[in-house]
Every structure is written in structure tokens, then in C-alpha cells.
Scaffold this motif. Sequence first.
Motif, PDB file in Angstrom:
ATOM      1  N   GLN A  94       0.890  -1.199  -0.038  1.00 17.66           N
ATOM      2  CA  GLN A  94      -0.066   0.124   0.093  1.00 17.66           C
ATOM      3  C   GLN A  94       0.845   1.239  -0.036  1.00 17.66           C
ATOM      4  N   ILE A  95       1.870   1.305   0.972  1.00 14.71           N
ATOM      5  CA  ILE A  95       2.943   2.436   0.945  1.00 14.71           C
ATOM      6  C   ILE A  95       3.501   2.635  -0.480  1.00 14.71           C
ATOM      7  N   LYS A  96       4.077   1.454  -1.135  1.00 18.91           N
ATOM      8  CA  LYS A  96       4.754   1.548  -2.467  1.00 18.91           C
ATOM      9  C   LYS A  96       3.581   2.037  -3.372  1.00 18.91           C
ATOM     10  N   THR A  97       2.441   1.556  -3.575  1.00 15.12           N
ATOM     11  CA  THR A  97       1.470   2.082  -4.555  1.00 15.12           C
ATOM     12  C   THR A  97       1.309   3.377  -4.269  1.00 15.12           C
ATOM     13  N   GLU A 118       3.332   5.709  -3.043  1.00 15.29           N
ATOM     14  CA  GLU A 118       4.572   6.331  -3.596  1.00 15.29           C
ATOM     15  C   GLU A 118       4.658   6.487  -5.123  1.00 15.29           C
ATOM     16  N   LEU A 119       4.170   5.248  -5.622  1.00 18.10           N
ATOM     17  CA  LEU A 119       4.045   5.472  -7.108  1.00 18.10           C
ATOM     18  C   LEU A 119       3.152   6.320  -7.729  1.00 18.10           C
ATOM     19  N   ILE A 120       1.917   6.525  -6.994  1.00 17.79           N
ATOM     20  CA  ILE A 120       0.957   7.531  -7.352  1.00 17.79           C
ATOM     21  C   ILE A 120       1.517   8.722  -7.364  1.00 17.79           C
ATOM     22  N   ASP A 121       2.282   9.004  -6.053  1.00 16.11           N
ATOM     23  CA  ASP A 121       2.688  10.555  -5.677  1.00 16.11           C
ATOM     24  C   ASP A 121       4.009  10.958  -6.673  1.00 16.11           C
ATOM     25  N   GLY A 122       4.693   9.521  -7.166  1.00 13.79           N
ATOM     26  CA  GLY A 122       5.578   9.857  -8.081  1.00 13.79           C
ATOM     27  C   GLY A 122       5.142  10.360  -9.419  1.00 13.79           C
ATOM     28  N   LEU A 123       4.094   9.960  -9.908  1.00 12.72           N
ATOM     29  CA  LEU A 123       3.375  10.244 -11.272  1.00 12.72           C
ATOM     30  C   LEU A 123       3.031  11.683 -11.239  1.00 12.72           C
ATOM     31  N   GLY A 138      10.747  -1.142 -10.899  1.00 12.34           N
ATOM     32  CA  GLY A 138      11.114  -1.178  -9.196  1.00 12.34           C
ATOM     33  C   GLY A 138      10.299  -2.127  -8.369  1.00 12.34           C
ATOM     34  N   PHE A 139       9.124  -2.135  -8.586  1.00  7.85           N
ATOM     35  CA  PHE A 139       8.119  -3.261  -7.759  1.00  7.85           C
ATOM     36  C   PHE A 139       6.959  -3.410  -8.705  1.00  7.85           C
ATOM     37  N   SER A 140       6.462  -4.638  -8.408  1.00  3.52           N
ATOM     38  CA  SER A 140       5.481  -5.165  -8.978  1.00  3.52           C
ATOM     39  C   SER A 140       4.189  -5.400  -8.039  1.00  3.52           C
ATOM     40  N   PHE A 141       3.015  -5.275  -8.749  1.00  4.69           N
ATOM     41  CA  PHE A 141       1.646  -5.546  -8.167  1.00  4.69           C
ATOM     42  C   PHE A 141       1.310  -6.897  -8.085  1.00  4.69           C
ATOM     43  N   GLU A 142       2.399  -8.043  -8.716  1.00  5.14           N
ATOM     44  CA  GLU A 142       2.114  -9.384  -8.795  1.00  5.14           C
ATOM     45  C   GLU A 142       1.682 -10.266  -7.684  1.00  5.14           C
ATOM     46  N   HIS A 143       1.936  -9.533  -6.384  1.00  8.41           N
ATOM     47  CA  HIS A 143       1.709 -10.242  -5.233  1.00  8.41           C
ATOM     48  C   HIS A 143       0.664  -9.884  -4.489  1.00  8.41           C
ATOM     49  N   ILE A 144      -0.207  -8.866  -5.076  1.00 11.11           N
ATOM     50  CA  ILE A 144      -1.485  -8.377  -4.315  1.00 11.11           C
ATOM     51  C   ILE A 144      -2.720  -8.686  -4.987  1.00 11.11           C
ATOM     52  N   PHE A 145      -2.565  -9.575  -6.107  1.00  9.49           N
ATOM     53  CA  PHE A 145      -3.760  -9.893  -6.855  1.00  9.49           C
ATOM     54  C   PHE A 145      -4.853 -10.635  -6.084  1.00  9.49           C
ATOM     55  N   ASN A 146      -4.407 -11.350  -4.966  1.00  6.73           N
ATOM     56  CA  ASN A 146      -5.271 -11.691  -4.168  1.00  6.73           C
ATOM     57  C   ASN A 146      -5.980 -11.310  -3.248  1.00  6.73           C
ATOM     58  N   GLN A 147      -5.524  -9.828  -2.951  1.00  4.55           N
ATOM     59  CA  GLN A 147      -5.984  -9.129  -2.032  1.00  4.55           C
ATOM     60  C   GLN A 147      -7.496  -8.868  -2.240  1.00  4.55           C
ATOM     61  N   LYS A 148      -8.277  -8.335  -1.202  1.00  6.97           N
ATOM     62  CA  LYS A 148      -9.899  -8.175  -1.415  1.00  6.97           C
ATOM     63  C   LYS A 148     -10.184  -6.727  -1.460  1.00  6.97           C
TER      64      LYS A 148
END
Length: 541
Positions: free
Chosen positions: A7-10, A12-17, A168-178
Motif C-alpha cells: 500500500q505504501i509502495k503504491t 509512492e508510485l501515485i505520488d511519483g507520477l 522497481g516493484f510489481s503488483f503481482e503479489h497483491i492480486f489475491n487481496q480483497k
Amino acid sequence: MTTLDFQIKTKELIDGLKGVCANYGLGNDGNEFKIITQVFLYKFLNDKFAYEVKQLDEKLANAESWEQAISEYSDNDYEMLLLQLNADTAKLKPEHLITNLFSKQNEADFAKTFDDTLRDIAINNNDIFSVKTAGGAKVTLFDRLSEFISDTSLRDDFCRAMINKLTGFSFEHIFNQKFDFYATIFEYLIKDYNANAGGKYAEYFTPHAVAKIMAAIMVNKPVQNVTCYDPSAGSGTLLMNLAHAIGEDKCTIYSQDISQKSSNLLRLNLILNNLVHSIQNIIQGNTLLNPYHVNEKGELEKFDYIVSNPPFKLDFSDFRDDLDTKENNDRFFAGIAKVPAKAKDKMAIYPLFIQHIMYSLNTGGKAAVVVPTGFITAQSGIDKKIRQKLVDEKMLAGVVSMPSNIFAATGTNVSILFIDDEDKGNVVLIDASNLGETIKDGKNQKTVLSESEEKKIIQTFNNKIPEDDFSVVVNYDDIKAKNYSFSAGQYFEVKIEYVDITHVEFEDKMNGFKSNLTTLFAESTELEKEIKKQLEGLNYE
């Protein structure tokens, strides 16, 4: 990496864009939200594609570079891989991948390569991801984003800066989140782009607490294969909460909204929340004037669940007379507001949406609508006629009057109107106006409900629990006797508390009252004399 880390990384990505946009003069620009949301979506679709293909082919999952491994597929093998993908996954070519763009960023005309890549993804996935207008045109997934930079010499650098933010990072590991994870991300993603900007069709973001309460009250038992509709969908907060309560795989979403921006945001919300199968039902257009969803007979479609937070006041004078037709007599049974001589922007449009919702409700269907609290007690006019029909046809499930400032952007007090075509029992009226904590939200005051307060409202309504000065359970005859008022306060018992006192205590109190009155009367007499004296001293010069 934990969910919180992602969530923090995501964020940070939005803020970076957003930082890239600001650096290239697009901060707070009208097109900034398109750039941010579309580049974020490009990243999300890439990572979803990576996640899915690795599930299908173990070699890709174990490869040092899955992008390199997939680029070595034969055309036939690649096509077979794409055919096995889930229907909600974008079908990408090797040249569409972020790593491919990253490797080409120093080539000439990189902005064109960047734009062409996104446009090609949009065209190849048009049938799945495009939003339709009421006129039948398709709004594709991606624009040519570099063209929002007016200085052509900066476009290549702008696109390089964007692509560098996506590694730098991938969403791959969160596709099972709710749902809650993606709801938080979506709200953060659009928080600067879904507020009242003063435009004619400004969007309002429905607070998560309001949406959660509406969904939890409507969906109080398991259901399957149901249709959900919002005629003024905005960015989809109400629909997402409703779908989450039902189960994303157990419902199909339908919507319409006049705002192109809202329709694009809703599409993004559907993609994030595993509801891609419903994108084809998202329509950008005027619901009241040109309702899009009709059955094979050309009649307006009926839905199992309807939610809405419609605009309350809006100038619709330019198409008001087009609504007032014989064909619309049944839909707008209570009438249509007349065009005032002045203050056309104060025309009440929400009663039209309520009537449209009632007309669009399936037999046995349920609806929840955010209304101004004034609607629940209006003594005449269109509002009163709507309330009468709800009571006379026993469609009213109840009303929850919310705390003031539950919407930070508007000072209007709101209530939630619950309609149920199946439950003909007693009606629940709740006054939740005293709940919540007031906090500062920018320049505005905002009331926030605690989780326990949300639960109290939901449980009180669903279990039909009366509570002093909070809730009442009444029948339809009770409501008729109160002139069709939906205000809980008008049904609360007035309680008089009696306190036993002695004769001496009574005499003391009465003497005290007399003494106070004598003093006040004496002061009043002196004040009268002073006023007369001052008036006599006034002379005309």
C-alpha cells in the motif's frame, strides 16, 4: 513484502507520477487526472498479465526474466497462451510490456513509441475495456498522453520520466487481496480529481461509511446472479461496496453517468475490483433524457439492486421540456420541477432520479438513495407525492438520517432512503444525526463515523430495533397519520420526568421564581425610563 508495504509502495508510485506531471507543468492541469490514472492502469494491467501468464506456464514463473522467456514463444504458442487468459486480463504483446518501453527510452521519438504502445493495447482490448456512450461510440482505454504536453520538445523526456516510475516493484503479489485494499488505493489515486470543482456536472465522492451502510442494509442475505444499477454512478463507490457485499462473481454491474471523467474513473474502479465483465455495461450519457439500458422490447430495464447518490440541485432547464412527455408519464409520476425565473442552478433534480429508480426496480428489488434531509418532511409538491407512493404501495423499508457534514464538500444534511419491493413489513426510521466525530478536512468540517457507530446503524436497521431518541419501528398507517413524514424524530415519545419534592421545597422554588421576576421587572422599568429620557433629548438639527 506485507500488504501495508504494498500500500505504501503504491501510494509512492501515485505520488511519483503526480510529481512528474508537476515537473512538466501539468500539476492541477485539467488533463492531469487522465495521465495519472491511465499510466497507473498501464502498470496495473502489465503486472496482472505477468501474474496470469506465470500461473499458466511454470517456465515463465521460474525464468530469470519472464519477459525474455515469453518473447521467445512462437506465434502459435503465444496465441494459445492468450486464449487461456482470464477474460478480465488484458491481452498484451511482448512489445507492450513495461520492460520493452524501458529498454527503448533513449531512442528517438520515444514519446511516439510510448503513445503508440498504449493505444495499441487499447485497440487490441477494445471489446473488453471500452466504455460506451449513449450514442454508441466507444471511449477507449488510453489517450495519446504525451500530447497533453504542449511543448513538443519536452514530450520524450516526459514519457521517459513516466516509464522510469513504473519499474522497481510489481503488483503481482497483491492480486489475491480483497476489496478494502483496492478501495483504499482507488480513493488515494483519485482524491485530487473527484471533488466539486464548480462545474455544471461536478462529481461528488460518496464517503465510504455511507456506501458501506447502504450496502450492508440492502444485502442482508446471500444472493446469486443479480443485477446492480446506479443511474448517477460517479466514480462507482456505491456500486463497488454493493458488489463487494454481494460478491463480485455473483452480480453484474450496470451504470450511466453524464460525466465522461466519472465513467473513466468507474472503469478503473471495476478493473481494480475484479469486475471487468461489467465494463461493457458502463454508459456515458444523460440518464434522465436518454436512459440507455433497455430490454429486447425497448422498455427500460429493471434491476434487482439500485444505489444512487444523485445530484441534488442542477440546472436542467435546457432539457426539462424534453422530459415532460406522454412517454415519461409513468416514469416521472410525481412530476417534473418547473424552470424558475431566477436561480436555475437551484432546480431540484434529485426527485427525478428517485422516480427513475422506483420505475427501474425489479419486482422484489431493493434500492438505496442519498437524498437531502428536507425530502423526508416536505409538506407538498413532488417530494410529498413520491413519499405517498412509497407508503401507499408499501415500498418503503426505512430511512437513516445521517450526521451533518458527512459530506465534507457540501453542507447539505442528507438521509438515506431505503426502498424494498419485497418486504411489506414495518418501517425503520433512524436519527443518526448525533453520531460521529467532527474533524477538519482541508478547509471544511467533516463528520466521521466510527466502526462501532456504523455497525450500530446497520444492526438497528436490519434487526428493526427501536431505541429511545435514535430509532423507531412504525407501520404504514402510522406514517399516513403523520402526513407521510419519514423523520424519526416526529415519532419519538415525549417523556416528562416527574421529581418528588416536599411542600417546603416547592415553596422555596416558587419564592425564588417570584424574587427573580420582581428583580427583572424592576430592571425593565428602569430601562424604559432611560430609553424615554434619551428619546426626549433628541433634537432635529
